[in-house]
Design a protein around this motif. Sequence first.
Motif, mmCIF file in Angstrom:
data_model
loop_
_atom_site.group_PDB
_atom_site.id
_atom_site.type_symbol
_atom_site.label_atom_id
_atom_site.label_comp_id
_atom_site.label_asym_id
_atom_site.label_seq_id
_atom_site.Cartn_x
_atom_site.Cartn_y
_atom_site.Cartn_z
ATOM 1 N N SER A 190 0.815 -1.206 0.076
ATOM 2 C CA SER A 190 -0.215 0.182 0.063
ATOM 3 C C SER A 190 0.784 1.044 0.040
ATOM 4 O O SER A 190 1.951 1.081 0.442
ATOM 5 N N ASN A 203 6.787 -3.985 11.113
ATOM 6 C CA ASN A 203 5.485 -4.175 11.574
ATOM 7 C C ASN A 203 5.506 -5.195 12.452
ATOM 8 O O ASN A 203 5.636 -6.515 11.620
ATOM 9 N N LYS A 252 -5.600 3.860 3.245
ATOM 10 C CA LYS A 252 -6.781 4.908 3.759
ATOM 11 C C LYS A 252 -6.356 5.691 5.125
ATOM 12 O O LYS A 252 -6.153 5.318 5.835
ATOM 13 N N THR A 283 -2.361 -2.601 12.624
ATOM 14 C CA THR A 283 -3.287 -2.351 11.609
ATOM 15 C C THR A 283 -3.024 -1.053 11.085
ATOM 16 O O THR A 283 -3.737 -0.726 9.925
ATOM 17 N N ARG A 284 -2.679 -0.235 11.971
ATOM 18 C CA ARG A 284 -2.602 1.475 11.643
ATOM 19 C C ARG A 284 -1.248 1.619 11.837
ATOM 20 O O ARG A 284 -0.476 1.242 12.604
ATOM 21 N N LEU A 290 -7.266 7.848 7.957
ATOM 22 C CA LEU A 290 -8.343 7.568 9.097
ATOM 23 C C LEU A 290 -8.249 9.047 10.064
ATOM 24 O O LEU A 290 -9.435 9.220 10.508
ATOM 25 N N SER A 349 -6.051 6.826 19.997
ATOM 26 C CA SER A 349 -7.338 6.108 20.108
ATOM 27 C C SER A 349 -7.843 6.162 21.547
ATOM 28 O O SER A 349 -6.883 6.752 22.377
ATOM 29 N N TRP A 358 -3.336 6.367 9.269
ATOM 30 C CA TRP A 358 -3.791 5.406 8.172
ATOM 31 C C TRP A 358 -3.858 4.247 8.322
ATOM 32 O O TRP A 358 -3.224 3.385 9.136
ATOM 33 N N ARG A 359 -4.518 3.524 7.471
ATOM 34 C CA ARG A 359 -4.594 2.178 7.476
ATOM 35 C C ARG A 359 -3.668 1.392 6.803
ATOM 36 O O ARG A 359 -3.426 1.729 5.576
ATOM 37 N N ILE A 360 -2.892 0.774 7.277
ATOM 38 C CA ILE A 360 -1.584 -0.084 6.649
ATOM 39 C C ILE A 360 -2.172 -0.992 5.538
ATOM 40 O O ILE A 360 -1.601 -1.015 4.381
ATOM 41 N N ALA A 361 -3.332 -1.512 5.403
ATOM 42 C CA ALA A 361 -3.625 -2.630 4.532
ATOM 43 C C ALA A 361 -3.929 -1.965 3.215
ATOM 44 O O ALA A 361 -3.745 -2.290 2.164
ATOM 45 N N ASP A 362 -4.591 -0.781 3.044
ATOM 46 C CA ASP A 362 -4.669 -0.129 1.754
ATOM 47 C C ASP A 362 -4.266 1.258 1.818
ATOM 48 O O ASP A 362 -4.662 2.108 0.837
#
Length: 683
Positions: free
Chosen positions: A294, A661, A337, A317-318, A339, A375, A331-335
């Motif tokens: 990503s 990670n 995006k 995950t972030r 946040l 968070s 942001w989100r690691i997977a894609d």
Amino acid sequence: MEAACMQQSSQQSSQYSQQEGGDVDSELSPALPESFQEVTHGRLGFRQVACLIGLLGAALLALATVPLNPSVGEVASSNDVSMEEMSWNPRNLATISCSAVTCDIYSTPLDPNIECEGPATSADCLDKCCGSIACDAIPGFSCMATLGPTFLTRQISYFRSGQTSKTCKGQAQCEDTCCQGRCADTSCPAATTCKRPFPPERCTPSTCQEQCCYEKASDDYCGNGLTAWTMACKSCQTLTEYCEVKLGLDFETTPTEVWNHRAFERVMNNLVEPGCEVKETPRCEDLLKFGIKSVFPWHNSGEAVSVNGIDVIAGGTRAVSGGDDKLVFIWRIADGKMLRNYSAHYSAVQTISTFNDATFFCAASETEAIVWRSSGPEDSGVLSMEYTTGDDTVPTTSCVGINTWETAIVGQADSFTVIWHWKASKTLSVPTNPKDQWKWQIDKDAGFVRWPDQFKGHDSEWQVAFTEWRKSLFGLNSRRLSNTSEDVKGRRLRPADRTAPWTNWFTNTRWGDVPVYYYQPDNWGPVTSIAAIPFDTLYAVGYGHGSIRVWITYNGFLKSLIPQAHDGAVNALVSAPAGNTLYSGGEDGMIRMWDVFNGKHLGDLYAVFAGPVRSLAVIPGGNNIYSGHAGGLLLLWIPGLKKLWCHLDTKAGSVNALQVNPGVVGQVLVALEAGEARVYEMR
């Protein structure tokens, strides 16, 4: 009597000119407190008035006997003191109404009944009588007409540009607020600057050269190590171009063996710096199937590019990153995006470090270090605490979270680090400077002051003051934190207590917890890197002039010293997750291994061909480490074998930060000069 009065007036006028006008060397005239000066002004004013009344009476008597048209000679020879000399008002500005002030097209008139110190064109009147104006309300204003055809109207949003408003006052401010230049149209004076390889698309009119170019002589961009990459950077050349000239060979047509032989020969004869050789290693894409998972591109805004800091939020995950745009993103690691974003920094964000509680993280820029909440409840995303050095000339350089609860280490440009208990708003400077708390001497770096032998093992006022100061510093007077043996002669911590939070903090009055040596920063250089030691209450600091020091977290005392770890700045530090190994990366392109406890050199990893080391990261098991370099290469090492496993060319400029990670095997996050944060993963 008149002569005495006039002499007194002249002396007073001279005195005020010294205090108010600054014409007399202030070092020769001791400064008075402001309150004392105000009282003195009041007293001298009454005396002045008395003198003026006496002189006025004398002048009226003289008018009766003096001719109405005296000769020039008579006027020139007069010894009378002028009214200007006798006046003590340093400005002599009359108060006028704003109705008499004319504002230019870059401002709007305010209440005409406001008063200011004239004349109407004075700075005071323009500031008090003329207000801000919106860019689109400036009559006849056009960026292209005012600044030239290469400047455009600023139309990007706050989120992209960092601009907080579209109002301005004054021509220079309005041009910067309302207009944008283009780096493609900005020329860099070849004698002093070079074009940035990855400049922003747009720039602010007054700082276009600063944003689009870099100075050859500056250490900020090219670094200060003695490597071929740095020398090429300072001459506005690529590494290949520089080495072709230095070696007298053509890279495309010269076999690798011949090229490397010539490079080695020239280095040995001091004709070229190390780093021109070609290192033939497998590509990580081929050997380990490394690929991009990503990309997070949001730091690459119109007027900012580089991503400087990156970290993984606990859970895996972030990610959180910060850059030249003065913004911090989660942001989100997977894609990739986005946040959440944070915007309270006044300068480019340099480092990012998450805390182990998965709730807070620290971001550092030159102007401040800020702890943010990442968070939690409804207040997530809100600034939690801020630290500044309190001195505009001393920037912050980094901020790193450590294992100790609610505590971070902040680096400063004056060689000091600060143990920051941010939740309690308490700080402890390291090296500890006790000159305000105790009466002891301070010597230079590598020199020391030893406590008198007669105090060893005995209570003294110094020890008592030292202990009480440490206890009150973090508000621990009411806490029982001593983990030492009850034996009054004991001077060491029990091994089982060494990893406890705030072990032995501020409560042990025994001599073993008082520093034997105190080091005063002297030519250490700015703090350039910090690493927490996860297996002990220690942290390591790298400095701009090549040294490394390991400090004890709970009291700020020196644990070990490496006087010359690198030629040039120590840009990166990371500790092995277990054991005693500390890795350092420097401007000289070397990665070195050290014993944390005694500073002993354990080995080298040669990476000069990749340029200065900018970042390091260790995989959770500690068997491999990544290094990021100014030349854009990401290298994967097997430190136990002192072997380079493979390399990956990001083709995106300096790899400013790295983070593995721990939640995903084979996944690494990188912060790149070209404005992207990328996630690479083994497939």
